[in-house]
Design a protein around this motif. Sequence first.
Motif, PDB file in Angstrom:
ATOM      1  N   ASP A 241       3.262   5.961  -2.622  1.00  0.00           N
ATOM      2  CA  ASP A 241       4.507   6.680  -2.946  1.00  0.00           C
ATOM      3  C   ASP A 241       4.626   6.935  -4.442  1.00  0.00           C
ATOM      4  O   ASP A 241       5.096   7.999  -4.868  1.00  0.00           O
ATOM      5  CB  ASP A 241       5.720   5.893  -2.442  1.00  0.00           C
ATOM      6  CG  ASP A 241       5.888   5.964  -0.932  1.00  0.00           C
ATOM      7  OD1 ASP A 241       5.219   6.800  -0.300  1.00  0.00           O
ATOM      8  OD2 ASP A 241       6.694   5.177  -0.390  1.00  0.00           O
ATOM      9  N   LEU A 242       4.237   5.957  -5.254  1.00  0.00           N
ATOM     10  CA  LEU A 242       4.281   6.147  -6.715  1.00  0.00           C
ATOM     11  C   LEU A 242       3.319   7.244  -7.147  1.00  0.00           C
ATOM     12  O   LEU A 242       3.651   8.085  -7.993  1.00  0.00           O
ATOM     13  CB  LEU A 242       3.936   4.835  -7.421  1.00  0.00           C
ATOM     14  CG  LEU A 242       5.005   3.747  -7.416  1.00  0.00           C
ATOM     15  CD1 LEU A 242       4.429   2.438  -7.941  1.00  0.00           C
ATOM     16  CD2 LEU A 242       6.207   4.157  -8.258  1.00  0.00           C
TER      17      LEU A 242
ATOM     18  N   TRP B  42      -5.690  11.309 -18.939  1.00  0.00           N
ATOM     19  CA  TRP B  42      -4.899  10.901 -17.777  1.00  0.00           C
ATOM     20  C   TRP B  42      -3.411  10.941 -18.141  1.00  0.00           C
ATOM     21  O   TRP B  42      -3.025  10.749 -19.283  1.00  0.00           O
ATOM     22  CB  TRP B  42      -5.302   9.503 -17.274  1.00  0.00           C
ATOM     23  CG  TRP B  42      -5.104   8.377 -18.242  1.00  0.00           C
ATOM     24  CD1 TRP B  42      -5.998   7.904 -19.143  1.00  0.00           C
ATOM     25  CD2 TRP B  42      -3.918   7.585 -18.410  1.00  0.00           C
ATOM     26  NE1 TRP B  42      -5.451   6.868 -19.875  1.00  0.00           N
ATOM     27  CE2 TRP B  42      -4.178   6.654 -19.442  1.00  0.00           C
ATOM     28  CE3 TRP B  42      -2.668   7.583 -17.794  1.00  0.00           C
ATOM     29  CZ2 TRP B  42      -3.229   5.718 -19.864  1.00  0.00           C
ATOM     30  CZ3 TRP B  42      -1.721   6.652 -18.218  1.00  0.00           C
ATOM     31  CH2 TRP B  42      -2.014   5.735 -19.237  1.00  0.00           C
ATOM     32  N   THR B  43      -2.576  11.203 -17.134  1.00  0.00           N
ATOM     33  CA  THR B  43      -1.140  11.341 -17.363  1.00  0.00           C
ATOM     34  C   THR B  43      -0.341  10.142 -16.878  1.00  0.00           C
ATOM     35  O   THR B  43       0.668   9.773 -17.480  1.00  0.00           O
ATOM     36  CB  THR B  43      -0.601  12.588 -16.656  1.00  0.00           C
ATOM     37  OG1 THR B  43      -0.876  12.481 -15.242  1.00  0.00           O
ATOM     38  CG2 THR B  43      -1.272  13.851 -17.193  1.00  0.00           C
ATOM     39  N   ASP B  44      -0.770   9.553 -15.757  1.00  0.00           N
ATOM     40  CA  ASP B  44      -0.069   8.416 -15.159  1.00  0.00           C
ATOM     41  C   ASP B  44      -1.096   7.424 -14.632  1.00  0.00           C
ATOM     42  O   ASP B  44      -2.198   7.811 -14.224  1.00  0.00           O
ATOM     43  CB  ASP B  44       0.816   8.867 -13.987  1.00  0.00           C
ATOM     44  CG  ASP B  44       1.840   9.917 -14.395  1.00  0.00           C
ATOM     45  OD1 ASP B  44       2.963   9.519 -14.754  1.00  0.00           O
ATOM     46  OD2 ASP B  44       1.502  11.108 -14.351  1.00  0.00           O
ATOM     47  N   ALA B  45      -0.696   6.151 -14.617  1.00  0.00           N
ATOM     48  CA  ALA B  45      -1.557   5.110 -14.047  1.00  0.00           C
ATOM     49  C   ALA B  45      -0.690   4.169 -13.212  1.00  0.00           C
ATOM     50  O   ALA B  45       0.336   3.683 -13.697  1.00  0.00           O
ATOM     51  CB  ALA B  45      -2.280   4.335 -15.148  1.00  0.00           C
ATOM     52  N   VAL B  46      -1.113   3.944 -11.974  1.00  0.00           N
ATOM     53  CA  VAL B  46      -0.429   3.017 -11.074  1.00  0.00           C
ATOM     54  C   VAL B  46      -1.405   1.880 -10.815  1.00  0.00           C
ATOM     55  O   VAL B  46      -2.414   2.063 -10.125  1.00  0.00           O
ATOM     56  CB  VAL B  46      -0.015   3.705  -9.760  1.00  0.00           C
ATOM     57  CG1 VAL B  46       0.682   2.712  -8.838  1.00  0.00           C
ATOM     58  CG2 VAL B  46       0.884   4.905 -10.042  1.00  0.00           C
TER      59      VAL B  46
ATOM     60  N   VAL C  93       7.186  -2.385 -11.570  1.00  0.00           N
ATOM     61  CA  VAL C  93       7.735  -1.835 -10.332  1.00  0.00           C
ATOM     62  C   VAL C  93       8.165  -2.936  -9.373  1.00  0.00           C
ATOM     63  O   VAL C  93       9.289  -2.937  -8.869  1.00  0.00           O
ATOM     64  CB  VAL C  93       6.712  -0.908  -9.646  1.00  0.00           C
ATOM     65  CG1 VAL C  93       7.276  -0.347  -8.333  1.00  0.00           C
ATOM     66  CG2 VAL C  93       6.311   0.223 -10.580  1.00  0.00           C
ATOM     67  N   ARG C  94       7.282  -3.898  -9.132  1.00  0.00           N
ATOM     68  CA  ARG C  94       7.614  -4.957  -8.191  1.00  0.00           C
ATOM     69  C   ARG C  94       6.591  -6.084  -8.273  1.00  0.00           C
ATOM     70  O   ARG C  94       5.495  -5.932  -8.805  1.00  0.00           O
ATOM     71  CB  ARG C  94       7.649  -4.439  -6.758  1.00  0.00           C
ATOM     72  CG  ARG C  94       6.325  -3.853  -6.256  1.00  0.00           C
ATOM     73  CD  ARG C  94       6.289  -3.753  -4.732  1.00  0.00           C
ATOM     74  NE  ARG C  94       6.282  -5.075  -4.125  1.00  0.00           N
ATOM     75  CZ  ARG C  94       6.228  -5.283  -2.795  1.00  0.00           C
ATOM     76  NH1 ARG C  94       6.228  -4.245  -1.970  1.00  0.00           N
ATOM     77  NH2 ARG C  94       6.213  -6.496  -2.302  1.00  0.00           N
TER      78      ARG C  94
ATOM     79  N   ILE D 204       0.839  -1.206   0.000  1.00  0.00           N
ATOM     80  CA  ILE D 204       0.000   0.000   0.000  1.00  0.00           C
ATOM     81  C   ILE D 204       0.869   1.250   0.000  1.00  0.00           C
ATOM     82  O   ILE D 204       0.633   2.201  -0.755  1.00  0.00           O
ATOM     83  CB  ILE D 204      -0.946  -0.016   1.214  1.00  0.00           C
ATOM     84  CG1 ILE D 204      -1.983  -1.137   1.058  1.00  0.00           C
ATOM     85  CG2 ILE D 204      -1.637   1.337   1.379  1.00  0.00           C
ATOM     86  CD1 ILE D 204      -2.817  -1.388   2.293  1.00  0.00           C
ATOM     87  N   THR D 205       1.904   1.246   0.829  1.00  0.00           N
ATOM     88  CA  THR D 205       2.826   2.387   0.884  1.00  0.00           C
ATOM     89  C   THR D 205       3.524   2.595  -0.454  1.00  0.00           C
ATOM     90  O   THR D 205       3.686   3.729  -0.914  1.00  0.00           O
ATOM     91  CB  THR D 205       3.874   2.180   1.990  1.00  0.00           C
ATOM     92  OG1 THR D 205       3.209   2.097   3.252  1.00  0.00           O
ATOM     93  CG2 THR D 205       4.873   3.328   2.020  1.00  0.00           C
TER      94      THR D 205
END
Length: 255
Positions: free
Chosen positions: A27-28, A119-123, A156-157, A22-23
């Motif tokens: 953070d992203l 939209w500019t970014d998607a996590v 990312v992970r 979650i963190t």
Amino acid sequence: MRTHHDGRHEHGQNFLVDRTVITDVVDLVARTTGPILEIGCGSGALTLPLQALGRPLTGVEVDPARVRELRRRVAPTTTLVEADFLHHRLPREPHVLVGNLPFHLTTAVLRRVVHAGHWTDAVLLVQWEVARRRAGVGGATMMTAQWWPWYSFALVRRVPAAAFRPRPGVDGGLLAVTRRRAPLVDPRDRRRYQAVVHRVFTGRGRGVPAILRATYPRARTDAWARRHHVTDRTLPRDLTAEQWAELFALTPPVR
């Protein structure tokens, strides 16, 4: 007794419970700017921490019971919308997408995302194998190649299945998608570019050069292959975004 983490089967809900993950997600998102739209709030595992960023936040959740529960817990500045993201009208100003996607709807949601504007970014938290392939790890899918000129995809992970309740049968992967400020291909050529990618991915031949020789002038494609060290053993999934863009810039295929 129902708890915050008891997902409804018809919604394919696997709630995120690992605080470290979650963190990482928050953070992203913190590295981006603009209003935030969350895809599928569920029990609010991401919604509540995202509020701490102090940015406008809208959560789209299909389960009416979850919406009712979460409305009692969110800040007044957070907007919750009871809707299916696949049919929800997205903002027409720059915004950031974030979400723990239902695994069985990953492909459908990703298609909606890449077709959407503004939209500019998607996590996004998706299945591990989907995250790897979308990021081009171990070979890109045709879908990734078809959208690479306009978006960058980064793995990312890995997120273990134990990070969810109920526990899914596969691990998840955290995928970061960014809209390119300088597209590699003119957006007006999107359909023609995507048709070229489809033609190469589905063409006959044991490697990219052999596939190209069936429709492209050989001298041009052979020169492109030499520049990019593309051999007869190179498959379409092995090409990079830049290689696809330059290939598209070659003389159009002979029809």
